[in-house]
Scaffold this motif. Structure first.
Motif, short mmCIF file in Angstrom:
data_model
loop_
_atom_site.label_atom_id
_atom_site.label_comp_id
_atom_site.label_asym_id
_atom_site.label_seq_id
_atom_site.Cartn_x
_atom_site.Cartn_y
_atom_site.Cartn_z
N ILE A 357 26.89 25.23 21.69
CA ILE A 357 25.96 26.32 22.41
C ILE A 357 25.50 25.40 23.79
O ILE A 357 25.68 26.10 24.89
CB ILE A 357 24.39 26.33 21.82
CG1 ILE A 357 24.75 27.34 20.52
CG2 ILE A 357 23.49 26.95 22.68
CD1 ILE A 357 23.60 27.40 19.61
N ILE A 369 22.13 31.88 24.25
CA ILE A 369 22.73 32.05 23.04
C ILE A 369 21.49 31.70 21.98
O ILE A 369 20.99 30.78 22.24
CB ILE A 369 23.85 31.21 22.71
CG1 ILE A 369 24.99 31.41 23.67
CG2 ILE A 369 24.21 31.18 21.39
CD1 ILE A 369 25.94 30.17 23.87
N ASP A 371 20.58 31.04 17.96
CA ASP A 371 21.46 30.59 16.57
C ASP A 371 20.59 31.08 15.27
O ASP A 371 19.46 30.55 15.25
CB ASP A 371 21.61 29.16 16.74
CG ASP A 371 22.50 28.88 15.43
OD1 ASP A 371 22.77 29.85 14.53
OD2 ASP A 371 22.40 27.63 15.15
#
Length: 417
Positions: A357, A369, A371
């Motif tokens: 990332i 991004i 997760d």
């Protein structure tokens, strides 16, 4: 061009280590601006029509010495711009790269560096240098020297190797650019602390060439006056806020432009955009210096808030975090995992998804991004052109990246009346 971003970042960090491994650079015989260049011996050179060169051969042209090494990503990224200026001003200009590294290392560098091969850049390069770096000592590269008529005209930054400055020097015999000096002693704002009854002071200025660069907040106590001094020198406005915030809020993601909401007329004066003319060139136009003196200093978190309040007041800004819904990429578990792992060449082992990332954020080519996979193990990732190619590699780990919307932390930069 594939995103081989890990190698670029490793180069950025590694040059500092490599530079420390060199022999200590003496500064007993530096050449300052205005000094004549002594007659020097011929030096070995690559990418030129002879095997050695003598600087005296070009007294009638502007000569730029660009010190670099192969570990310096900034140096490499700037080479196409140097080649362009050389092509545009070839009748007036000679650009010479200079490195302490050997002929063999540099030959391999030019034959294997994908970026320079793609840009078709091979500049004349003086190799195995031990003399010029004594005349022009420096702690870090890139380091740029302008010569003309056998005299040192400027010691500066590669941002200033531009047509306008080459023409200025060639036509007028002098050049006006900021001077780079890695060995200068630190200078401070000259405030009179001797006045009776002084309690403290706050001062902010634009970029000051005479001040040593201090991008992060420094807090020191004057042993004579007893005043605490909180300061930073010559830093971009956004970077000043980011450095201050990092002292009290541990970063959990890379703060890229896609994580910032700009409520300002001209974002370009707050941070440097890649490809907009050179970072040092931008910094001399928009950089700031700050200093607060007081007899009382709070704990670090409180002192940082005081400094931020000073910046807000002087700059007419409000800078704060907010939770906003934004388009993003979400890492999630794939519904059906493909256990077969494709053979990928030149993979990089990443200890966790957070490393992947970070590098994707650093590239600037992707949405923020998030997760949501819960995956904790290491992964091996090779180069990729797009999300589809990356997903081909992630599927063997039971993972995929999908587009979505999520509420996330965003930095708001707002100009106030």
């Amino acid at each position: 061009m594939k995103y081989i971003i890990l190698n670029i970042l490793l180069l950025t960090v590694a040059w500092q280590f490599s530079y420390a491994q060199q022999k200590k650079v003496g500064i007993s015989k530096p050449l300052l601006v205005g000094k004549l260049l002594p007659k020097v011996r011929s030096m070995p050179i690559l990418n030129f029509n002879t095997k050695s060169v003598n600087l005296q051969d070009w007294n009638d042209k502007v000569v730029v010495l660009e010190f670099f090494d192969t570990y310096c990503a900034t140096c490499i990224e700037g080479m196409p711009a140097l080649a362009k200026v050389q092509q545009e001003r070839g009748d007036k200009l000679v650009v010479l790269l200079v490195t302490w590294q050997s002929k063999e290392v540099i030959e391999k560098f030019y034959s294997t560096n994908a970026f320079l091969k793609e840009k078709n850049v091979k500049l004349p390069t003086i190799v195995g240098d031990t003399l010029l770096r004594q005349y022009f000592p420096h702690k870090g590269v890139p380091h740029t020297v302008f010569l003309y008529k056998g005299k040192v005209q400027a010691i500066t930054y590669p941002d200033y190797v531009k047509k306008q400055f080459v023409d200025e020097l060639y036509n007028n015999g002098q050049i006006h650019v900021p001077q780079k000096d890695d060995f200068k002693s630190e200078k401070v704002f000259e405030l009179d602390d001797s006045e009776n009854g002084i309690i403290g002071s706050v001062r902010m200025t634009t970029y000051q060439e005479g001040l040593s660069d201090k991008p992060g907040l420094t807090i020191v106590k004057d042993s004579i006056t007893g005043l605490y001094r909180s300061y930073f020198n010559n830093v971009g406005i956004l970077n000043a806020y980011k450095a201050l915030d990092a002292l009290i809020n541990k970063p959990t993601f890379l703060l890229t432009d896609k994580r910032i909401v700009w409520k300002v007329k001209d974002p370009d004066k707050y941070y440097y955009r890649e490809g907009s003319g050179g970072q040092q060139f931008w910094l001399t136009k928009y950089g700031i210096c700050y200093e607060r003196k007081s007899y009382v200093v709070k704990d670090l978190a409180e002192q940082v808030k005081i400094v931020m309040n000073d910046l807000n007041r002087f700059l007419g800004l409000r800078v704060y975090w907010d939770q906003l819904e934004r388009d993003c990429l979400v890492i999630q578990k794939k519904a059906s995992s493909n256990a077969a792992r494709a053979t990928i060449e030149n993979t990089q082992k990443m200890e966790s998804l957070s490393v992947l990332i970070f590098f994707m954020d650093y590239s600037g080519n992707f949405l923020p991004i998030v997760d949501e996979s819960g995956y904790k193990d290491a992964i091996d990732i090779g180069s990729y052109n797009n999300i589809a190619e990356l997903n081909e590699q992630l599927q063997s780990y039971g993972l995929e990246l999908v587009e979505g919307k999520r509420t996330m932390q965003m930095l708001i930069v707002e100009e106030v009346q």
